[in-house]
Write a protein that holds these residues in place. Structure first.
Motif, mmCIF file in Angstrom:
data_model
loop_
_atom_site.group_PDB
_atom_site.id
_atom_site.type_symbol
_atom_site.label_atom_id
_atom_site.label_comp_id
_atom_site.label_asym_id
_atom_site.label_seq_id
_atom_site.Cartn_x
_atom_site.Cartn_y
_atom_site.Cartn_z
ATOM 1 N N THR A 1 -5.627 4.605 0.764
ATOM 2 C CA THR A 1 -4.215 4.753 1.626
ATOM 3 C C THR A 1 -3.918 3.675 1.473
ATOM 4 O OG1 THR A 1 -3.793 5.652 3.428
ATOM 5 C CG2 THR A 1 -3.855 6.366 0.796
ATOM 6 N N SER A 2 -4.614 2.900 2.407
ATOM 7 C CA SER A 2 -3.964 0.804 2.587
ATOM 8 C C SER A 2 -4.828 -0.112 2.456
ATOM 9 C CB SER A 2 -4.995 1.306 4.325
ATOM 10 O OG SER A 2 -6.577 1.133 4.724
ATOM 11 N N ALA A 3 -4.777 0.637 0.954
ATOM 12 C CA ALA A 3 -5.552 -0.579 0.147
ATOM 13 C C ALA A 3 -4.314 -0.933 -1.306
ATOM 14 C CB ALA A 3 -7.176 -0.366 -0.509
ATOM 15 N N THR A 4 -4.325 -2.288 -1.445
ATOM 16 C CA THR A 4 -3.620 -3.193 -2.325
ATOM 17 C C THR A 4 -4.225 -3.210 -4.139
ATOM 18 O OG1 THR A 4 -3.416 -4.923 -1.323
ATOM 19 C CG2 THR A 4 -1.544 -3.023 -0.506
ATOM 20 N N ASP B 1 -8.807 -0.487 -5.171
ATOM 21 C CA ASP B 1 -8.986 0.914 -4.416
ATOM 22 C C ASP B 1 -8.943 1.853 -3.964
ATOM 23 O OD1 ASP B 1 -11.801 -0.787 -3.856
ATOM 24 O OD2 ASP B 1 -11.911 -1.561 -1.662
ATOM 25 N N TRP B 2 -7.033 1.487 -3.961
ATOM 26 C CA TRP B 2 -5.786 2.553 -3.973
ATOM 27 C C TRP B 2 -5.944 3.800 -4.361
ATOM 28 C CZ3 TRP B 2 -2.151 4.628 -6.789
ATOM 29 C CH2 TRP B 2 -2.031 3.781 -7.971
ATOM 30 N N THR B 3 -6.612 3.477 -4.996
ATOM 31 C CA THR B 3 -7.148 4.163 -6.140
ATOM 32 C C THR B 3 -8.602 5.197 -6.201
ATOM 33 O OG1 THR B 3 -6.300 5.308 -8.544
ATOM 34 C CG2 THR B 3 -6.980 3.558 -8.713
ATOM 35 N N ASP C 1 1.192 4.412 1.766
ATOM 36 C CA ASP C 1 0.940 4.849 2.955
ATOM 37 C C ASP C 1 2.031 4.990 3.901
ATOM 38 O OD1 ASP C 1 2.307 2.714 3.446
ATOM 39 O OD2 ASP C 1 1.344 1.275 4.427
ATOM 40 N N ASN D 1 -7.209 8.408 3.458
ATOM 41 C CA ASN D 1 -7.607 8.111 1.835
ATOM 42 C C ASN D 1 -6.740 10.182 1.254
ATOM 43 O OD1 ASN D 1 -10.261 6.630 1.936
ATOM 44 N ND2 ASN D 1 -11.070 8.289 3.167
ATOM 45 N N ALA E 1 1.030 -1.211 0.119
ATOM 46 C CA ALA E 1 -0.222 0.062 0.254
ATOM 47 C C ALA E 1 1.070 0.406 -0.191
ATOM 48 C CB ALA E 1 -0.911 0.037 1.158
ATOM 49 N N GLY F 1 -9.082 7.339 -3.011
ATOM 50 C CA GLY F 1 -9.044 6.354 -3.315
ATOM 51 C C GLY F 1 -7.819 6.207 -1.893
ATOM 52 N N TYR G 1 -1.849 11.149 -4.069
ATOM 53 C CA TYR G 1 -0.330 11.066 -4.025
ATOM 54 C C TYR G 1 0.230 11.147 -4.406
ATOM 55 C CZ TYR G 1 -3.125 5.975 -2.918
ATOM 56 O OH TYR G 1 -4.477 4.885 -1.684
#
Length: 429
Positions: free
Chosen positions: A396-399, A402-404, A347, A360, A345, A394, A423
């Motif tokens: 920031t904890s997702a890989t 959902d990250w974007t 993060d 987020n 992630a 998005g 980002y």
């Protein structure tokens, strides 16, 4: 032709024009005079009797313009008078696109050159498309458009010619001895000199995957014996780095490309980012902490609106590693970054610390790096609390994707007065 008009003073008085009269009456010329090839008194023409040349005193069609049998006028029909009579098939006065000058239809191979019909030559039955190795005696081709194939016609005849003929050259896409291949350029199977690819032949062929080819078998010089240079610990032209090891995701990839950094800003911002340019400036400011050696212009915000997106603003040809500021690999190259899954992630902030809540980041960007939709806080210039002005974001904890673009339709998009992170991606060295 021997026919010619005579002085009227030497002729008998007559009110009848006999110049085109066909008659066998030769009484006005005296016995034996008509046919002597001389215009005698009372005659208007006299071609003689040489019909072998196609011209003679005659009351028959010969194709030529000629005197009649009585020597008192022209026979009324000939090829070229623009009047069709037997045995003519056509008569247009001269060669045209449909009719030859001999009053026959146009036909390549009839031996009659007709430039008006596009013929440049016509050798009749000698026309040929066979290759001729005697350029001084070339026949006309069977289309009457030029000479038979030969060396010097500008076309490489691969079945008859080799590179001793100037028509056949390396790069013409025709294999001519002594060439072993010819693909018009260097390809994965053929070098630019029209020989098969072989590492060590001195022909550097990038299309075949060669980074170099110095033509020798010294493995520890500038070019290794497998025609590669990356990995020898010596940065060379075309390499951003070369650490001499086989660790791909360290400070230098196995392709000798330096990694590029990614972080999420420690600061949070409402939807009025100053547009994409303003967001880039915010990333540039934070980027000076992430890597003080990089200029602020080396950074771009992962953000989209009506004016652009990462797919149009980033270096999509980049093939190296994207890494967090602590060296953690995120993805290798643009294609890996945009496949919907990250290795870790995003993060960490520009300082290397974990990002604060809410976890987020403004985005409005699809997994592929394109603009997600019309929810971009009025092209990232508004912080109004308005149901019609929202922004996508998005996690920031997702890989995953959902990250974007967070896949929660109840939350995403949200109001522009909310504050989220950005980002930031390094896009150049």
């Amino acid at each position: 032709m021997c026919w010619a008009p005579v002085d009227p003073s030497t002729t008998t008085d007559s009110t009848t024009d006999t110049t085109t009269e066909t008659s066998t009456d030769s009484s006005t010329t005296g016995p034996g005079l008509c046919g002597n090839a001389a215009v005698d008194p009372g005659e208007t023409c006299d071609d003689g009797e040489d019909c072998g040349a196609g011209v003679c005193n005659s009351d028959e069609y010969t194709g030529e313009k000629h005197c009649n049998a009585a020597c008192n006028g022209l026979y009324p029909g000939w090829c070229g008078d623009q009047s069709v009579q037997a045995p003519e098939a056509c008569d247009e006065g001269e060669g045209t696109q449909t009719c030859d000058a001999d009053c026959t239809p146009v036909e390549c191979g009839d031996g009659v050159l007709n430039a008006a019909a596009g013929e440049t030559c016509d050798d009749g039955s000698d026309n040929s498309d066979a290759y001729d190795d005697m350029p001084d005696q070339l026949a006309c081709n069977t289309a009457c458009t030029g000479k038979a194939p030969h060396c010097g016609d500008g076309v490489c005849q691969e079945s008859n010619e080799d590179t001793t003929c100037a028509d056949c050259t390396c790069g013409d896409d025709i294999v001519s001895a002594p060439e072993t291949c010819d693909e018009g350029m260097a390809t994965p199977t053929c070098d630019a000199d029209c020989t098969a690819v072989e590492c060590g032949d001195g022909q550097h062929n990038p299309a075949a995957g060669e980074s170099c080819d110095d033509g020798n078998m010294v493995d520890n010089d500038g070019c290794r014996n497998n025609c590669t240079t990356c990995g020898n610990g010596i940065p060379q032209m075309g390499e951003e780095c070369d650490d001499g090891n086989a660790i791909d995701d360290d400070a230098c990839s196995n392709d000798c490309v330096e990694p590029r950094l990614v972080f999420v800003t420690s600061a949070k911002f409402d939807g009025n980012l100053g547009g994409l340019a303003g967001a880039d400036m915010k990333c540039g400011t934070a980027g000076m902490t992430a890597d003080p050696d990089l200029p602020a212009t080396a950074w771009r915000a992962w953000l989209s609106d009506d004016s652009g997106s990462p797919s149009t603003r980033f270096d999509t040809a980049f093939s190296g590693w994207y890494q967090l500021v602590d060296g953690t690999p995120i993805a290798k190259g643009w294609s890996d970054l945009t496949d919907g899954n990250l290795l870790a992630a995003i993060d960490l902030t520009e300082t290397g610390a974990a990002s604060g809540s809410p976890k987020n980041a403004w985005s409005n960007t699809t997994t592929a790096g394109a603009t997600a939709g019309a929810h971009h806080c009025e092209n990232w210039t508004s912080l109004e609390f308005d149901n019609n002005l929202k922004g996508h974001f998005g996690a920031t904890s997702a890989t995953n994707s959902d990250w974007t673009h967070l896949g929660d339709a109840l939350l995403n998009p949200t109001y522009c007065n909310i504050t989220f992170h950005l980002y930031c991606f390094q896009t150049s060295l």
